[in-house]
Write a protein that holds these residues in place. Structure first.
Motif, PDB file in Angstrom:
ATOM      1  N   UNK A  47     -24.225   9.653  -6.709  1.00  0.00           N
ATOM      2  CA  UNK A  47     -23.817  10.342  -5.504  1.00  0.00           C
ATOM      3  C   UNK A  47     -23.293   9.317  -4.493  1.00  0.00           C
ATOM      4  N   UNK A  48     -22.348   9.691  -3.649  1.00  0.00           N
ATOM      5  CA  UNK A  48     -21.701   8.737  -2.735  1.00  0.00           C
ATOM      6  C   UNK A  48     -22.691   7.975  -1.849  1.00  0.00           C
ATOM      7  N   UNK A  49     -23.672   8.673  -1.339  1.00  0.00           N
ATOM      8  CA  UNK A  49     -24.599   7.990  -0.417  1.00  0.00           C
ATOM      9  C   UNK A  49     -25.424   6.937  -1.139  1.00  0.00           C
ATOM     10  N   UNK A  50     -25.721   7.258  -2.477  1.00  0.00           N
ATOM     11  CA  UNK A  50     -26.479   6.263  -3.247  1.00  0.00           C
ATOM     12  C   UNK A  50     -25.591   5.080  -3.578  1.00  0.00           C
ATOM     13  N   UNK A  51     -24.360   5.408  -4.016  1.00  0.00           N
ATOM     14  CA  UNK A  51     -23.431   4.326  -4.356  1.00  0.00           C
ATOM     15  C   UNK A  51     -23.145   3.482  -3.119  1.00  0.00           C
ATOM     16  N   UNK A  52     -22.911   4.128  -1.962  1.00  0.00           N
ATOM     17  CA  UNK A  52     -22.635   3.388  -0.725  1.00  0.00           C
ATOM     18  C   UNK A  52     -23.823   2.535  -0.296  1.00  0.00           C
ATOM     19  N   UNK A  53     -25.023   3.189  -0.366  1.00  0.00           N
ATOM     20  CA  UNK A  53     -26.216   2.438   0.027  1.00  0.00           C
ATOM     21  C   UNK A  53     -26.454   1.242  -0.881  1.00  0.00           C
ATOM     22  N   UNK A  54     -26.213   1.480  -2.199  1.00  0.00           N
ATOM     23  CA  UNK A  54     -26.396   0.380  -3.157  1.00  0.00           C
ATOM     24  C   UNK A  54     -25.414  -0.750  -2.871  1.00  0.00           C
ATOM     25  N   UNK A  55     -24.173  -0.368  -2.566  1.00  0.00           N
ATOM     26  CA  UNK A  55     -23.154  -1.379  -2.255  1.00  0.00           C
ATOM     27  C   UNK A  55     -23.549  -2.178  -1.023  1.00  0.00           C
ATOM     28  N   UNK A  56     -24.031  -1.432   0.006  1.00  0.00           N
ATOM     29  CA  UNK A  56     -24.469  -2.123   1.224  1.00  0.00           C
ATOM     30  C   UNK A  56     -25.633  -3.056   0.933  1.00  0.00           C
ATOM     31  N   UNK A  57     -26.600  -2.540   0.143  1.00  0.00           N
ATOM     32  CA  UNK A  57     -27.773  -3.346  -0.195  1.00  0.00           C
ATOM     33  C   UNK A  57     -27.380  -4.595  -0.977  1.00  0.00           C
ATOM     34  N   UNK A  58     -26.477  -4.373  -1.978  1.00  0.00           N
ATOM     35  CA  UNK A  58     -26.024  -5.527  -2.755  1.00  0.00           C
ATOM     36  C   UNK A  58     -25.283  -6.523  -1.881  1.00  0.00           C
ATOM     37  N   UNK A  59     -24.513  -5.989  -0.919  1.00  0.00           N
ATOM     38  CA  UNK A  59     -23.809  -6.875   0.000  1.00  0.00           C
ATOM     39  C   UNK A  59     -24.777  -7.687   0.849  1.00  0.00           C
ATOM     40  N   UNK A  60     -25.828  -6.988   1.331  1.00  0.00           N
ATOM     41  CA  UNK A  60     -26.830  -7.690   2.126  1.00  0.00           C
ATOM     42  C   UNK A  60     -27.550  -8.743   1.300  1.00  0.00           C
ATOM     43  N   UNK A  61     -27.891  -8.375   0.054  1.00  0.00           N
ATOM     44  CA  UNK A  61     -28.550  -9.339  -0.835  1.00  0.00           C
ATOM     45  C   UNK A  61     -27.641 -10.537  -1.078  1.00  0.00           C
ATOM     46  N   UNK A  62     -26.351 -10.252  -1.285  1.00  0.00           N
ATOM     47  CA  UNK A  62     -25.409 -11.341  -1.513  1.00  0.00           C
ATOM     48  C   UNK A  62     -25.310 -12.260  -0.310  1.00  0.00           C
ATOM     49  N   UNK A  63     -25.221 -11.614   0.891  1.00  0.00           N
ATOM     50  CA  UNK A  63     -25.146 -12.420   2.114  1.00  0.00           C
ATOM     51  C   UNK A  63     -26.399 -13.267   2.281  1.00  0.00           C
ATOM     52  N   UNK A  64     -27.574 -12.629   2.068  1.00  0.00           N
ATOM     53  CA  UNK A  64     -28.831 -13.362   2.222  1.00  0.00           C
ATOM     54  C   UNK A  64     -28.958 -14.477   1.188  1.00  0.00           C
ATOM     55  N   UNK A  65     -28.508 -14.153  -0.040  1.00  0.00           N
ATOM     56  CA  UNK A  65     -28.548 -15.179  -1.096  1.00  0.00           C
ATOM     57  C   UNK A  65     -27.676 -16.357  -0.729  1.00  0.00           C
ATOM     58  N   UNK A  66     -26.485 -16.046  -0.198  1.00  0.00           N
ATOM     59  CA  UNK A  66     -25.598 -17.131   0.229  1.00  0.00           C
ATOM     60  C   UNK A  66     -26.242 -17.944   1.343  1.00  0.00           C
ATOM     61  N   UNK A  67     -26.928 -17.246   2.273  1.00  0.00           N
ATOM     62  CA  UNK A  67     -27.621 -17.968   3.342  1.00  0.00           C
ATOM     63  C   UNK A  67     -28.711 -18.875   2.787  1.00  0.00           C
ATOM     64  N   UNK A  68     -29.496 -18.329   1.848  1.00  0.00           N
ATOM     65  CA  UNK A  68     -30.581 -19.119   1.256  1.00  0.00           C
ATOM     66  C   UNK A  68     -30.023 -20.337   0.536  1.00  0.00           C
ATOM     67  N   UNK A  69     -28.906 -20.104  -0.193  1.00  0.00           N
ATOM     68  CA  UNK A  69     -28.294 -21.221  -0.926  1.00  0.00           C
ATOM     69  C   UNK A  69     -27.816 -22.288   0.052  1.00  0.00           C
ATOM     70  N   UNK A  70     -27.127 -21.815   1.135  1.00  0.00           N
ATOM     71  CA  UNK A  70     -26.661 -22.778   2.124  1.00  0.00           C
ATOM     72  C   UNK A  70     -27.831 -23.490   2.806  1.00  0.00           C
TER      73      UNK A  70
END
Length: 290
Positions: A47-70
């Protein structure tokens, strides 16, 4: 077919119609099919809200992961810089410790040199007095100078005596300097061989000095015996006893014709005894010339 159900697989989400016609045994087919409409709903995870939420969550995880790596990279770089700084600081500390040790050694050597100069100056003052003697009475001045110089070198004296012994004639001569009272400055008396005891043995064995201690009633008795032997006055005895500490140490520093007796509350360190021996040897040479 006798089946009354049918299963579809792999249908995408959407609306569907299921049509079925009946066929009898003779092969006749009904003209109008039976129709069943149904809906395949979208799964919740699509469903769109799940796909959107997952995308947002993955984006946040990616951003946080990049921060942790940096952050980890910066932390690693910082740790390496800190380690290098610590190594450099350790090297500086080692150099500083070496410098401090060298400075301490030079300071100690300078202190020893200064101490030696101080001792030499004190020796020279007493030597000048001793070499300038014209008559035996002037030994009082020598004993006074010796007392002052030893006090100046940090020795706390109760009594100092120069004792010259004439063993062939059996005569003892004493020139003294007391701390708390004037007392008899010069005494001449017959030797008491029975009293030389351990002091005499130490002299015969070539020891540079003999040290003994006395305390309490034994100390009082020692001065009482000294009073009787040297014919000191009752006033002298009472003044001495009133000033006595609980314990005293008697240092007899030998020279060829007698000894320098140094009386203190505590035993002199070996370094001070060595200095006292230098004074005794210097006095020995001066007195021999006299």
């Amino acid at each position: 077919s006798d089946r009354t159900d049918f299963t579809f697989t792999g249908l995408l989400p959407g609306s569907y119609q299921f049509e079925v016609r009946a066929i009898d045994r003779d092969g006749n087919v009904t003209d109008t099919p039976a129709i069943h409409s149904f809906l395949v709903e979208t799964p919740w995870w699509q469903k769109p809200w799940v796909v959107g939420g997952t995308a947002v969550l993955l984006g946040m995880v990616g951003v946080q992961t990049a921060r942790v790596i940096r952050r980890d990279r910066r932390l690693h770089e910082g740790n390496e810089a800190l380690s290098a700084a610590n190594k450099e600081l350790f090297g500086v500390n080692q150099e500083l410790q070496t410098s401090n040790q060298t400075l301490a050694e030079k300071t100690e050597a300078l202190d020893l040199s200064n101490q030696e100069l101080t001792v030499e100056a004190a020796l020279e003052r007493v030597r000048a007095k001793a070499l300038g003697m014209q008559k035996s009475d002037e030994l009082l001045d020598v004993s006074e100078a010796l007392y002052q110089q030893l006090e100046g070198l940090g020795m706390s004296l109760f009594l100092l005596q120069i004792a010259v012994r004439d063993y062939s004639g059996g005569i003892l001569e004493l020139w003294g300097r007391y701390k708390f009272q004037t007392g008899p400055k010069y005494v001449k008396q017959k030797l008491r061989p029975s009293k030389t005891g351990e002091i005499g043995e130490a002299r015969k064995e070539g020891e540079p000095h003999y040290v003994s201690e006395s305390s309490g009633e034994d100390l009082v008795e020692l001065y009482r015996d000294l009073k009787e032997y040297l014919n000191y006055s009752d006033d002298w005895y009472e003044e001495i006893v009133s000033a006595l500490p609980e314990r005293q140490t008697f240092h007899n520093v030998f020279f060829s014709r007698g000894s320098i007796r140094i009386v203190c509350d505590d035993r002199l360190p070996d370094a001070d005894l060595f200095v006292a021996k230098r004074f005794a040897d210097m006095f020995d040479l001066a007195y021999t010339r006299f």
